[in-house]
Design an enzyme around this catalytic site. Structure first.
Site, PDB file in Angstrom:
ATOM      1  N   HIS A   1       4.357 -63.891 -33.430  1.00 30.50           N
ATOM      2  CA  HIS A   1       3.069 -64.775 -33.504  1.00 30.50           C
ATOM      3  C   HIS A   1       3.968 -66.120 -32.560  1.00 30.50           C
ATOM      4  CE1 HIS A   1       1.443 -63.255 -37.204  1.00 30.50           C
ATOM      5  NE2 HIS A   1       0.614 -62.522 -36.200  1.00 30.50           N
TER       6      HIS A   1
ATOM      7  N   LYS B   1      -8.561 -56.848 -43.499  1.00 30.05           N
ATOM      8  CA  LYS B   1      -7.455 -57.285 -44.102  1.00 30.05           C
ATOM      9  C   LYS B   1      -7.812 -57.731 -45.441  1.00 30.05           C
ATOM     10  CE  LYS B   1      -4.556 -57.033 -39.990  1.00 30.05           C
ATOM     11  NZ  LYS B   1      -3.688 -57.765 -39.038  1.00 30.05           N
TER      12      LYS B   1
ATOM     13  N   ARG C   1       2.057 -55.549 -29.413  1.00 35.04           N
ATOM     14  CA  ARG C   1       3.372 -55.030 -29.656  1.00 35.04           C
ATOM     15  C   ARG C   1       3.421 -53.700 -29.217  1.00 35.04           C
ATOM     16  NH1 ARG C   1       2.779 -56.338 -35.696  1.00 35.04           N
ATOM     17  NH2 ARG C   1       0.889 -55.388 -35.133  1.00 35.04           N
TER      18      ARG C   1
ATOM     19  N   SER D   1       3.002 -58.632 -40.041  1.00 33.97           N
ATOM     20  CA  SER D   1       2.726 -59.340 -41.297  1.00 33.97           C
ATOM     21  C   SER D   1       2.588 -58.526 -42.510  1.00 33.97           C
ATOM     22  CB  SER D   1       1.470 -59.924 -41.259  1.00 33.97           C
ATOM     23  OG  SER D   1       1.515 -61.338 -40.053  1.00 33.97           O
TER      24      SER D   1
END
Ligand code: PNS
Length: 159
Positions: A17, A41, A91, A128
């Site tokens: 991030h 999430k 990513r 994360s």
């Protein structure tokens, strides 16, 4: 100089991030990091307040970066801060699939464009979800998060 919105759940804010924020500052000038809720999430670890604290600590060296919490839609948050566009980091090819669908949707419903920046290869494995998992079991996450965030997690101050 323009302002861009970088939305995410940031649970927790990690080195990938930070890399995206630093690239966005270089490209656009000012960045609003928008701490938001991702309905996909639900099993997050940190409260919104702690996620904001962590992101603020991690970005403290960047004077044109602000960190705020937003409810609702990312496009509304982008409009409310006068952002020229939304910025997202990529990513993996998997990220691209998800992000492209969101970018097209955000443009279709509100005319808000999204610009992707590639995450530095050194951080392409950082996620994360894995950080939460490792931290929950008392593992060392210091190679994946900014020092201030590692310190919060080590103290248990992220909860
Ligand atoms: O870091 P994440 O979890 O990948 O971030 C996802 C996030 C929070 C940016 C996304 O869920 C989002 O934009 N949430 C706000 C609600 C919204 O705008 N939904 C429409 C998406 S097309």
């Amino acid at each position: 100089m323009s302002t861009v919105l970088y939305p995410g759940s940031f649970d927790p804010f990690h080195l990938g991030h930070l890399d995206v924020v630093e690239q966005a500052v270089e490209l656009f000038g000012a960045v609003v990091v928008a701490v938001m809720h991702n309905p996909d999430k639900p099993s997050g670890e940190m409260t919104a307040e702690r996620r904001i604290d962590a992101a603020r600590l991690a970005c403290a060296h960047l004077p044109t970066v602000t960190v705020e919490a937003f409810g609702g839609l990312a496009v509304d948050a982008a409009r409310s801060v006068g952002a020229a566009c939304i910025v997202k980091g990529l990513r993996t090819p998997g990220d691209f699939e998800v992000e492209q669908q969101m970018a097209h949707t955000n443009f279709a419903v509100a005319g808000v464009r999204t610009v992707y920046v590639p995450c530095a290869p050194a951080h392409s494995h950082v996620s994360s979800r894995f950080i939460r998992d490792i931290a929950r079991h008392g593992g060392d996450v210091s190679s994946m998060v900014p020092a201030a965030v590692a310190e919060m997690i080590a103290r248990g101050a992220h909860r």
